[in-house]
Design a protein around this motif. Structure first.
Motif, short mmCIF file in Angstrom:
data_model
loop_
_atom_site.label_atom_id
_atom_site.label_comp_id
_atom_site.label_asym_id
_atom_site.label_seq_id
_atom_site.Cartn_x
_atom_site.Cartn_y
_atom_site.Cartn_z
N GLU A 104 35.27 81.77 15.44
CA GLU A 104 34.09 81.52 14.61
C GLU A 104 33.88 80.01 14.48
OE1 GLU A 104 32.06 83.75 13.58
OE2 GLU A 104 33.22 85.57 13.99
N VAL A 105 32.79 79.52 15.06
CA VAL A 105 32.51 78.09 15.00
C VAL A 105 31.46 77.80 13.94
CG1 VAL A 105 33.11 77.73 17.43
CG2 VAL A 105 30.76 78.30 16.82
N LEU A 106 31.32 76.53 13.59
CA LEU A 106 30.31 76.10 12.62
C LEU A 106 28.91 76.23 13.21
CD1 LEU A 106 32.18 72.93 11.30
CD2 LEU A 106 31.86 75.10 10.09
N PRO A 107 27.88 76.08 12.39
CA PRO A 107 26.50 76.21 12.90
C PRO A 107 26.16 75.27 14.04
CG PRO A 107 26.49 76.37 10.51
CD PRO A 107 27.91 76.01 10.90
N ASP A 108 26.90 74.17 14.20
CA ASP A 108 26.61 73.27 15.32
C ASP A 108 27.04 73.87 16.66
OD1 ASP A 108 29.36 73.06 15.23
OD2 ASP A 108 29.40 70.86 15.31
N GLY A 109 27.80 74.99 16.61
CA GLY A 109 28.22 75.67 17.82
C GLY A 109 29.33 74.99 18.58
N GLU A 148 25.85 63.44 6.66
CA GLU A 148 24.86 63.92 7.63
C GLU A 148 25.30 65.26 8.22
OE1 GLU A 148 22.73 62.57 11.83
OE2 GLU A 148 24.09 61.19 10.78
N PHE A 149 26.60 65.39 8.53
CA PHE A 149 27.11 66.64 9.09
C PHE A 149 27.01 67.77 8.08
CE2 PHE A 149 30.30 69.72 10.38
CZ PHE A 149 30.09 69.80 11.76
N GLU A 150 27.33 67.49 6.81
CA GLU A 150 27.27 68.50 5.76
C GLU A 150 25.84 69.00 5.57
OE1 GLU A 150 30.80 67.66 2.54
OE2 GLU A 150 28.99 66.43 2.43
N THR A 151 24.89 68.11 5.69
CA THR A 151 23.49 68.48 5.46
C THR A 151 23.05 69.61 6.39
OG1 THR A 151 22.94 66.25 4.73
CG2 THR A 151 21.12 67.64 5.46
N PHE A 152 23.52 69.56 7.62
CA PHE A 152 23.06 70.53 8.61
C PHE A 152 24.06 71.66 8.89
CE2 PHE A 152 20.89 66.54 9.61
CZ PHE A 152 19.58 66.97 9.61
N ASN A 153 25.31 71.52 8.46
CA ASN A 153 26.31 72.50 8.87
C ASN A 153 27.15 73.12 7.77
OD1 ASN A 153 26.39 72.30 12.03
ND2 ASN A 153 26.25 70.18 11.30
N LEU A 154 27.21 72.52 6.57
CA LEU A 154 28.13 73.00 5.55
C LEU A 154 27.48 73.07 4.18
CD1 LEU A 154 31.19 70.78 6.53
CD2 LEU A 154 30.94 73.22 7.01
N ASN A 155 28.08 73.89 3.29
CA ASN A 155 27.73 73.84 1.88
C ASN A 155 28.39 72.62 1.27
OD1 ASN A 155 26.30 76.29 1.92
ND2 ASN A 155 28.23 77.43 1.79
N VAL A 156 27.63 71.84 0.55
CA VAL A 156 28.18 70.61 -0.02
C VAL A 156 29.27 70.90 -1.04
CG1 VAL A 156 27.64 68.56 -1.38
CG2 VAL A 156 26.06 69.35 0.39
N SER A 157 29.06 71.91 -1.85
CA SER A 157 30.00 72.19 -2.94
C SER A 157 31.24 72.90 -2.42
CB SER A 157 29.34 73.06 -4.00
OG SER A 157 30.29 73.44 -4.98
N ASN A 158 32.40 72.45 -2.84
CA ASN A 158 33.64 73.16 -2.53
C ASN A 158 34.38 73.52 -3.82
OD1 ASN A 158 34.48 70.66 -3.29
ND2 ASN A 158 35.69 70.23 -1.45
N GLY A 159 33.62 73.58 -4.90
CA GLY A 159 34.21 73.95 -6.18
C GLY A 159 34.00 75.42 -6.48
N ALA A 160 34.26 75.82 -7.72
CA ALA A 160 34.09 77.22 -8.11
C ALA A 160 32.62 77.55 -8.22
CB ALA A 160 34.80 77.48 -9.45
N PRO A 161 32.26 78.85 -8.09
CA PRO A 161 30.85 79.25 -8.23
C PRO A 161 30.27 78.79 -9.56
CG PRO A 161 32.19 81.06 -7.37
CD PRO A 161 33.14 79.99 -7.78
N GLY A 162 29.11 78.20 -9.52
CA GLY A 162 28.46 77.73 -10.74
C GLY A 162 28.90 76.36 -11.18
N SER A 163 29.88 75.77 -10.52
CA SER A 163 30.36 74.44 -10.91
C SER A 163 29.46 73.37 -10.32
CB SER A 163 31.80 74.24 -10.43
OG SER A 163 31.86 74.25 -9.02
N TYR A 164 29.63 72.15 -10.81
CA TYR A 164 28.84 71.03 -10.31
C TYR A 164 29.29 70.71 -8.88
CZ TYR A 164 26.39 66.58 -10.23
OH TYR A 164 25.54 65.56 -9.92
N PRO A 165 28.33 70.55 -7.96
CA PRO A 165 28.69 70.30 -6.57
C PRO A 165 29.60 69.08 -6.42
CG PRO A 165 26.35 70.76 -6.76
CD PRO A 165 26.88 70.59 -8.16
N GLN A 166 30.68 69.25 -5.70
CA GLN A 166 31.61 68.17 -5.42
C GLN A 166 31.60 67.87 -3.92
OE1 GLN A 166 33.48 66.59 -7.85
NE2 GLN A 166 32.27 67.84 -9.28
#
Length: 230
Positions: free
Chosen positions: A31-36, A81-99
């Protein structure tokens, strides 16, 4: 087949097979990231069914080798720049402030294959190594087959066409024999043409002589007729 230890212990051997990344998906879908192109460290751990720590320990021991196969870390603007197109910025708990992440390790397929050739305690990695070594053994067998038949006609045929080779060799020999016969026929035709040319020349000369004889006969006949009248 080559021993599995040849991959685990020899970097030279690993480097010689580092481009055969297709074996990864033949053992298990990667399973690769959206960038393939890339996988995260968590994705590598999930593929090989090991802990993230096991993967990170491997990076500590073999970082230079893994980096030579494309492993790299993103930071700062490159990461954003990579996060913008390929990842969710937040890696915290659901509902938490994006980190935002401070760094992200990316694994191209070559680096993932490199892990398969280094990771001892993973059944998936063992399967990848087995498949890789089988493919290498097949490749070497084909190379030996090609060298053994390099001096024979039709060596460009694959082993699966062995049943056709005797027929093709016989056909090749028959064509060669026909070419020899055709050369002989061409020589005979050329000689016959020369003889016909000489014959036509002789016929032309004979025709000229016959014309002269006819003229003389006509003259003699005319003379006789005139004499008969006197």
């Amino acid at each position: 087949m080559l021993p599995e230890s040849s991959l685990l212990e020899s970097r030279t051997m690993r480097e010689s097979l580092s481009a055969r990344t297709e074996v990864l998906d033949k053992v298990k879908v990667l399973e690769v990231l959206p960038d393939g192109l890339h996988v995260t460290t968590d994705g590598v751990a999930d593929y090989f069914k090991v802990t993230r720590q096991a993967v990170e320990n491997l990076v500590v021991r073999h970082r230079e080798e893994l980096e030579s196969n494309g492993l790299h870390v993103l930071r700062g603007s490159d990461l954003r720049e990579f996060e913008t197109f390929n990842l969710n910025v937040s890696n915290g708990a659901p509902g938490s402030y994006p980190q935002r992440r401070r760094r992200l390790t990316l694994w191209p397929r070559r680096a993932v294959l490199n892990v398969a050739m280094l990771l001892r305690d993973s059944e998936v990695a063992r399967r990848v190594r087995t498949y890789l070594l089988d493919a290498e053994e097949t490749h070497r067998a084909r190379e030996r087959y090609g060298r053994e038949r390099a001096s024979e006609p039709w060596e460009w045929y694959e082993p699966g066409f062995d049943d056709l080779r005797p027929l093709l060799v016989r056909t090749h020999r028959m064509v060669s024999a026909i070419n020899v016969e055709l050369c002989a026929v061409r020589t005979d035709v050329r000689r016959l043409d020369e003889r016909m040319d000489r014959f036509e020349t002789r016929m032309d000369r004979l025709e000229t002589r016959m014309t002269g004889v006819e003229t003389r006969v006509d003259g003699l006949a005319a003379h006789i007729r005139r004499g008969g009248r006197r």
